[in-house]
Scaffold this motif. Structure first.
Motif, mmCIF file in Angstrom:
data_model
loop_
_atom_site.group_PDB
_atom_site.id
_atom_site.type_symbol
_atom_site.label_atom_id
_atom_site.label_comp_id
_atom_site.label_asym_id
_atom_site.label_seq_id
_atom_site.Cartn_x
_atom_site.Cartn_y
_atom_site.Cartn_z
ATOM 1 N N LYS A 238 0.448 -1.048 0.257
ATOM 2 C CA LYS A 238 -0.365 0.253 -0.230
ATOM 3 C C LYS A 238 1.118 0.976 -0.128
ATOM 4 O O LYS A 238 0.587 2.341 -0.733
ATOM 5 C CB LYS A 238 -0.496 0.077 1.009
ATOM 6 N N GLU A 239 1.567 1.464 0.937
ATOM 7 C CA GLU A 239 2.383 2.351 0.946
ATOM 8 C C GLU A 239 3.522 2.385 -0.638
ATOM 9 O O GLU A 239 3.688 3.733 -0.914
ATOM 10 C CB GLU A 239 4.270 2.165 2.217
ATOM 11 N N ARG B 61 1.581 4.198 -2.571
ATOM 12 C CA ARG B 61 0.657 5.524 -2.192
ATOM 13 C C ARG B 61 2.260 6.658 -2.629
ATOM 14 O O ARG B 61 1.099 7.793 -3.497
ATOM 15 C CB ARG B 61 1.059 5.396 -0.947
ATOM 16 N N LEU C 57 4.255 6.999 9.902
ATOM 17 C CA LEU C 57 2.729 7.009 9.152
ATOM 18 C C LEU C 57 2.402 8.034 9.058
ATOM 19 O O LEU C 57 1.600 8.174 8.714
ATOM 20 C CB LEU C 57 1.646 5.727 9.530
ATOM 21 N N ARG D 200 4.992 11.327 7.537
ATOM 22 C CA ARG D 200 4.874 10.572 5.975
ATOM 23 C C ARG D 200 5.078 12.129 5.717
ATOM 24 O O ARG D 200 3.310 12.528 5.802
ATOM 25 C CB ARG D 200 4.261 9.541 5.495
#
Length: 212
Positions: free
Chosen positions: A110-111, A114, A181, A184
């Motif tokens: 997912k990151e 992103r 998180l 970021r």
């Protein structure tokens, strides 16, 4: 586990440890669905709790108090009780392993998405390399360290020491992940979403005049 209070032969030992593998497979199948509902980080935390509980209950000392004293009573009551507690502890470890590992992989995917790296072959290879390397290193060092702890402190103290290490490492990991998180920088989609809200018709001066 081939000695007292278990006295298991090789086939029985294999069947007991098979419970760990089976429960890992079950939780791995459920982890994605669970993470989609409660989130990856919460699912990882749940997995860590199951793993630590498994180590604490697979061979509990008589000094356990509170709810864990029930596992100590079963373990020290009879040979069947000790085998049952061991099987339950290993099952918890396997179930927690699937809950922790799968969402961790999903979080990295997912990151990477992103920051726009998901659809590149290099990023996918890098994520798979990280997961497989950490998993295999743990698989190599784990039995080696466990053997040393077992020889020096005994099976019960070794299992409880590993359980405590899992809790401490899990807390550090969760705190570090939460901080990363939160700190970021926003990506393009976040900025676009915020801009769309600011420029929505309800906040536009012209539309505001019409509403008046």
């Amino acid at each position: 586990v081939s000695e007292a209070p278990y006295n298991l032969n090789e086939i029985e030992m294999a069947l007991v440890y098979l419970c760990l593998v089976i429960m890992y497979g079950v939780s791995a199948l459920l982890a994605t669905s669970i993470a989609s509902v409660v989130g990856n980080l919460f699912t990882i935390i749940t997995g860590i709790i199951f793993i630590s509980l498994g180590f604490f209950t697979m061979c509990p000392p008589k000094t356990f108090s509170g709810p864990l004293s029930l596992f100590a009573f079963w373990h020290h009551s009879s040979e069947k009780g000790a085998i049952g507690v061991l099987t339950g502890g290993l099952s918890c470890i396997g179930f927690g392993g699937g809950l922790a590992l799968i969402p961790a992989t999903l979080m990295m995917l997912k990151e990477s998405e992103r920051v726009g790296m998901l659809h590149t072959e290099d990023s996918m290879d890098a994520i798979n390399l990280i997961v497989n390397t950490v998993y295999n290193v743990g698989g190599i060092l784990g039995p080696f360290i466990a053997g040393i702890l077992d020889d020096t402190a005994g099976f019960s103290k070794a299992a409880n020491s590993v359980g405590m290490a899992v809790i401490v490492g899990g807390i550090i990991t969760v705190i570090a992940t939460s901080i990363i998180l939160k700190r970021r920088p926003p990506n393009e989609e976040d900025v676009k979403h915020e801009t769309d809200i600011i420029q929505s018709p309800l906040l536009d001066s012209t539309h505001g005049a019409d509403l008046r």
